[in-house]
Design a protein around this motif. Structure first.
Motif, PDB file in Angstrom:
ATOM      1  N   GLU B   7     -57.936 -48.268 -28.162  1.00 59.59           N
ATOM      2  CA  GLU B   7     -56.955 -49.173 -28.769  1.00 59.59           C
ATOM      3  C   GLU B   7     -56.537 -48.677 -30.131  1.00 59.59           C
ATOM      4  O   GLU B   7     -57.370 -48.563 -31.034  1.00 59.59           O
ATOM      5  CB  GLU B   7     -57.577 -50.560 -28.964  1.00 59.59           C
ATOM      6  CG  GLU B   7     -57.578 -51.402 -27.719  1.00 59.59           C
ATOM      7  CD  GLU B   7     -58.293 -52.728 -27.975  1.00 59.59           C
ATOM      8  OE1 GLU B   7     -58.590 -53.036 -29.155  1.00 59.59           O
ATOM      9  OE2 GLU B   7     -58.556 -53.422 -26.993  1.00 59.59           O
ATOM     10  N   SER B  27     -53.180 -45.772 -27.503  1.00 62.24           N
ATOM     11  CA  SER B  27     -53.901 -46.745 -26.679  1.00 62.24           C
ATOM     12  C   SER B  27     -53.768 -46.364 -25.209  1.00 62.24           C
ATOM     13  O   SER B  27     -52.689 -45.963 -24.772  1.00 62.24           O
ATOM     14  CB  SER B  27     -53.308 -48.147 -26.846  1.00 62.24           C
ATOM     15  OG  SER B  27     -53.335 -48.533 -28.201  1.00 62.24           O
ATOM     16  N   ARG B  68     -60.144 -48.664 -31.924  1.00 65.82           N
ATOM     17  CA  ARG B  68     -61.372 -49.011 -31.220  1.00 65.82           C
ATOM     18  C   ARG B  68     -61.462 -48.184 -29.953  1.00 65.82           C
ATOM     19  O   ARG B  68     -60.458 -47.875 -29.311  1.00 65.82           O
ATOM     20  CB  ARG B  68     -61.376 -50.500 -30.840  1.00 65.82           C
ATOM     21  CG  ARG B  68     -61.351 -51.402 -32.065  1.00 65.82           C
ATOM     22  CD  ARG B  68     -61.955 -52.754 -31.773  1.00 65.82           C
ATOM     23  NE  ARG B  68     -61.234 -53.480 -30.725  1.00 65.82           N
ATOM     24  CZ  ARG B  68     -61.702 -54.592 -30.150  1.00 65.82           C
ATOM     25  NH1 ARG B  68     -62.888 -55.075 -30.481  1.00 65.82           N
ATOM     26  NH2 ARG B  68     -60.986 -55.202 -29.232  1.00 65.82           N
ATOM     27  N   VAL B  69     -62.679 -47.792 -29.597  1.00 60.34           N
ATOM     28  CA  VAL B  69     -62.920 -47.070 -28.356  1.00 60.34           C
ATOM     29  C   VAL B  69     -63.947 -47.895 -27.590  1.00 60.34           C
ATOM     30  O   VAL B  69     -65.145 -47.778 -27.809  1.00 60.34           O
ATOM     31  CB  VAL B  69     -63.451 -45.645 -28.618  1.00 60.34           C
ATOM     32  CG1 VAL B  69     -63.820 -44.959 -27.313  1.00 60.34           C
ATOM     33  CG2 VAL B  69     -62.411 -44.816 -29.370  1.00 60.34           C
ATOM     34  N   LEU B  70     -63.462 -48.784 -26.744  1.00 59.87           N
ATOM     35  CA  LEU B  70     -64.370 -49.695 -26.045  1.00 59.87           C
ATOM     36  C   LEU B  70     -64.918 -49.035 -24.787  1.00 59.87           C
ATOM     37  O   LEU B  70     -64.168 -48.733 -23.855  1.00 59.87           O
ATOM     38  CB  LEU B  70     -63.644 -50.989 -25.689  1.00 59.87           C
ATOM     39  CG  LEU B  70     -63.177 -51.810 -26.890  1.00 59.87           C
ATOM     40  CD1 LEU B  70     -62.388 -53.029 -26.436  1.00 59.87           C
ATOM     41  CD2 LEU B  70     -64.382 -52.238 -27.742  1.00 59.87           C
ATOM     42  N   TRP B  71     -66.210 -48.803 -24.815  1.00 58.89           N
ATOM     43  CA  TRP B  71     -66.879 -48.183 -23.678  1.00 58.89           C
ATOM     44  C   TRP B  71     -67.756 -49.246 -23.033  1.00 58.89           C
ATOM     45  O   TRP B  71     -68.692 -49.731 -23.658  1.00 58.89           O
ATOM     46  CB  TRP B  71     -67.723 -46.992 -24.167  1.00 58.89           C
ATOM     47  CG  TRP B  71     -68.616 -46.399 -23.128  1.00 58.89           C
ATOM     48  CD1 TRP B  71     -69.981 -46.382 -23.123  1.00 58.89           C
ATOM     49  CD2 TRP B  71     -68.214 -45.718 -21.938  1.00 58.89           C
ATOM     50  NE1 TRP B  71     -70.450 -45.747 -22.014  1.00 58.89           N
ATOM     51  CE2 TRP B  71     -69.382 -45.330 -21.265  1.00 58.89           C
ATOM     52  CE3 TRP B  71     -66.963 -45.417 -21.361  1.00 58.89           C
ATOM     53  CZ2 TRP B  71     -69.366 -44.644 -20.044  1.00 58.89           C
ATOM     54  CZ3 TRP B  71     -66.944 -44.735 -20.159  1.00 58.89           C
ATOM     55  CH2 TRP B  71     -68.128 -44.352 -19.516  1.00 58.89           C
ATOM     56  N   ARG B  74     -68.353 -51.944 -25.436  1.00 56.53           N
ATOM     57  CA  ARG B  74     -68.864 -51.674 -26.797  1.00 56.53           C
ATOM     58  C   ARG B  74     -67.936 -50.724 -27.528  1.00 56.53           C
ATOM     59  O   ARG B  74     -67.453 -49.778 -26.924  1.00 56.53           O
ATOM     60  CB  ARG B  74     -70.219 -50.974 -26.707  1.00 56.53           C
ATOM     61  CG  ARG B  74     -71.379 -51.889 -26.550  1.00 56.53           C
ATOM     62  CD  ARG B  74     -72.609 -51.040 -26.343  1.00 56.53           C
ATOM     63  NE  ARG B  74     -73.193 -50.596 -27.603  1.00 56.53           N
ATOM     64  CZ  ARG B  74     -74.046 -49.580 -27.678  1.00 56.53           C
ATOM     65  NH1 ARG B  74     -74.372 -48.885 -26.614  1.00 56.53           N
ATOM     66  NH2 ARG B  74     -74.563 -49.258 -28.838  1.00 56.53           N
ATOM     67  N   ASP B  75     -67.774 -50.929 -28.823  1.00 57.71           N
ATOM     68  CA  ASP B  75     -66.896 -50.044 -29.589  1.00 57.71           C
ATOM     69  C   ASP B  75     -67.668 -48.812 -30.064  1.00 57.71           C
ATOM     70  O   ASP B  75     -68.516 -48.908 -30.952  1.00 57.71           O
ATOM     71  CB  ASP B  75     -66.323 -50.800 -30.792  1.00 57.71           C
ATOM     72  CG  ASP B  75     -65.333 -49.933 -31.569  1.00 57.71           C
ATOM     73  OD1 ASP B  75     -65.053 -48.794 -31.120  1.00 57.71           O
ATOM     74  OD2 ASP B  75     -64.839 -50.395 -32.613  1.00 57.71           O
TER      75      ASP B  75
END
Ligand code: ADP
Ligand code: MG
Lengths: 329, 326
Positions: B7, B27, B68-71, B74-75
């Protein structure tokens, strides 16, 4: 062949010694170019295609005498580049010029691009200083660069612009034949198209003859009138672009064409790719060098090197292939 | 929920010439088990995006500014730096255009694979050997014993890339990020490696981010596609939609400049005139506006935001192309 050939390459070979061991003795030989013959007709583009290490660049460089041939002839209007003296070669180079892949490394970073384009004129002492200046301006315009940028250095330009400089330099002596080795391979698609369009336009305007070396089948199909396919130092198929792409006769050419990804998801194929990789040119397989990867190989393919033969039994359209089994497929 | 959600990622490099805005508000999402292609011309920010997701950006000169890198929810940009090696090894793996980025020239393949098994799985001896042979089998290497005793320089480019994929897969990652994995390979070997990646996706359900500049590779391999231009995402959608009904003029231009079978020099190649803008001082408005035949005054002033134009199809353009009649 109807039209007289402008260039005739006859049985050209280039072998490199491989040294090794404590005394640096010659251990082996790399057969980079092995018995290659073909004609280049005035005004045409012959595309030379094959995968890395197949010998296409060595063939180009050996034709140009940038490498000493091991044997064979390269005849340009009856004069032999392969055996020419240094003085004869100097004159011949005016007619046959080369363009390289990497404009970054083929241009001297310390001289301006104007000087780079003028250099061949200086070396060959063509015209007065004013003539040379006028010629350089003309060359800049011909390749779509503004003559006002001549004082700048190579690093100030993009890859596509540098390739234009390389082309201008290659054209400086008004050559009739250009050997172009992967001239668009380092460029992004949108820029690649611009340089291809330029090469086509220059060919039309100046009546140039191209030997166009590339690993990229789409580029070769676009630009060529005829195509030669190389595998492990030899030409395995040669003919008109349309017949090579519509009806490839050699199993290697077919595999190569099938490997090219098609830019249309509606045409996805669930194919099993050609297995294995190109073997070494130090110990090429016996017989047909492609036999270990070839789905059609039989005993004769392991035993005998196939000769280039006409694919068509009716009339000769110049489509040749070196495959023992081409009649059957 | 998507497996990976990036994001508004912004990554810059501080250079002598100024700040390079390499990735500027990117994104996209990767669905579990799918292959997402990231496509664009060199310098558009594909590799920097991948390296940012993996938190492998060298700092300095680089810096992930925001996003943000949501995996799996989780960021990754917020987790402790010590935790990243765990995630990188086990959950997300990455392979590069040049396999030597990850292979050590002084150790045999067997030693290098063995070390990964030892470190991460506590596997040694016969059990480790068995696992190695199994993994090499998955990437189409039959003569595993011989390969394990060889050094990287004894292997061809294609073989090294297979070993890299094997190494990446040993940990059964949920996501494999492959940055131009076939760009340096011959076309017949490229076909083998792409075939292999699709097999792995199907057999193990591994999601893949495939970075490439080749629209042909995208068409044959990917499920979804993100098109990048000058540090931004300009379009993202399913692969069929992208090729059949692209909505961004840059995507259209890229598709038009492909040399398709049957084309000859009798007709010029359509090209995109002009050059990519500098990432040091990117222009206001749309970054493609200077090269765009459709551009109007607004395009040079207001930056177009990535917006939904139809189901799962996003475009950043004030004047998106019409959907062609089917
Ligand atoms: N270490 C670095 N220092 C400065 N600029 C960098 C660095 N790495 C990448 N860049 C810049 O970031 C931009 C995006 O690069 P990159 O992600 O490598 O593009 P791609 O992978 O799409 O070819 C380029 O302008 C590049 O020059
Ligand atoms: Mg990259």
């Amino acid at each position: 062949m109807k039209a007289a050939a402008l260039v005739e390459v006859r049985n050209l070979r280039k072998h490199y010694p491989v040294r090794g061991g404590v005394f640096g003795r010659q251990r082996d030989t790399v057969r980079a170019v092995e018995d290659v013959s073909f004609l280049l007709h005035a005004g045409e583009t012959l595309g030379l295609v094959g995968e890395s290490g197949c010998g296409k660049s060595t063939l180009g460089r050996t034709m140009m005498r940038l490498e000493e041939p091991t044997s064979g002839d390269v005849l340009f209007e009856g004069r032999n580049l392969a055996s020419a003296s240094a003085a004869e070669l100097f004159t011949l180079r005016r007619d046959v010029q080369m363009i390289f892949q990497d404009p970054y490394s083929s241009l001297n970073p310390r001289i301006t691009i104007g000087e780079a384009v003028r250099e061949p004129l200086d070396i060959h002492r063509l015209g007065s200083a004013a003539d040379r200046r006028a010629r350089v301006d003309e060359l800049f315009e011909a390749v779509g660069l503004s003559p006002t940028v001549q004082e700048r250095y190579p690093h100030e330009f993009s890859g596509g612009q540098r390739q234009r400089v390389g082309i201008a330099r290659g054209l400086a002596l008004r050559p009739r034949v250009i050997v172009a080795d992967e001239p668009v391979s380092a460029l992004d698609v949108s820029v690649q198209g611009q340089v291809l369009n330029l090469l086509v336009q220059l060919q039309r305007d100046l009546g140039l003859t191209y030997l166009f070396i590339s690993h990229d089948l789409s580029v070769v199909e676009y630009l060529s009138d005829r195509v030669a396919v190389m595998y492990l130092g030899r030409i395995v198929e040669i003919g008109k672009r349309t017949s090579i792409f519509a009806a490839p006769a050699h199993p290697y050419t077919r595999a190569l064409l099938e490997s090219v990804p098609i830019a249309d998801p509606r045409k996805r194929r669930d194919r099993v790719p050609l297995q294995g990789e190109t073997p070494s040119a130090v110990h090429p397989p016996s017989g047909c060098a492609f036999h270990p990867r070839c789905p059609l190989a039989v005993a004769v393919c392991r035993g005998e090197v196939p000769a280039l033969e006409s694919v068509r039994t009716d009339g000769d359209d110049g489509h040749l292939t070196a495959c023992h089994r081409h009649d059957e497929i | 929920m998507a497996l990976l959600e990036v994001e508004d990622l912004c990554t810059v490099f501080h250079t002598e010439d100024g700040v390079v805005h390499a990735v500027d508000g990117v994104s996209f999402q990767v669905e579990a088990g799918k292959i997402l292609g990231i496509v664009g011309e060199s310098g558009c920010g594909k590799s920097v995006t991948a390296m940012s997701v993996m938190r492998l950006i060298p700092d300095p000169p680089g810096r992930i500014e925001s996003g943000r890198v949501l995996w799996k929810g989780r960021d990754l940009l917020a987790v402790d730096a010590d935790e990243m090696p765990q995630i990188r090894g086990r959950e997300i793996a990455m392979i590069f255009q040049d396999p030597m980025t990850s292979l050590n020239p002084v150790f045999t393949i067997g030693k290098q694979l063995g070390e990964v098994l030892d470190r991460r799985f506590d596997l040694r001896g016969a059990a480790a050997d068995e696992r190695m042979v199994e993994v090499l089998g998955h990437v189409g290497i039959a003569d595993a014993e011989q390969r394990l005793s060889q050094y990287p320089h004894e292997l061809s480019g294609g073989m090294k890339q297979r070993i890299m994929i094997a190494m990446a897969l040993m940990c059964r990652p949920d996501l494999l990020i492959a940055d131009e994995p076939t760009t340096a390979l011959d076309v017949t070997v490229q076909a083998q490696i792409l075939h292999l990646m699709k097999q792995l996706q199907q057999e193990f359900g591994t999601a893949i981010v495939l970075i490439t500049h080749d629209m042909g590779v995208v068409a044959e391999t990917c499920d979804d596609v993100v098109v990048m231009y000058a540090g931004k995402v300009v379009e993202s959608c399913g692969v069929f939609e992208l090729f059949v009904a692209p909505r961004h003029p840059y995507t259209r231009g890229l598709l038009d400049s492909i040399l398709r079978p049957g084309r000859s020099k009798a007709t010029p190649v359509p090209t995109i005139e002009g050059v990519v803008p500098s990432l040091l001082q990117p222009p206001a408005g749309c970054r493609f506006a200077d090269r765009c035949a459709r551009a109007v005054a607004q395009c040079h002033q207001d930056e177009p935001l990535l917006a939904t134009v139809s189901d799962k199809h996003l475009v950043a353009c004030h004047l998106p192309l019409e959907v062609p009649p089917s």
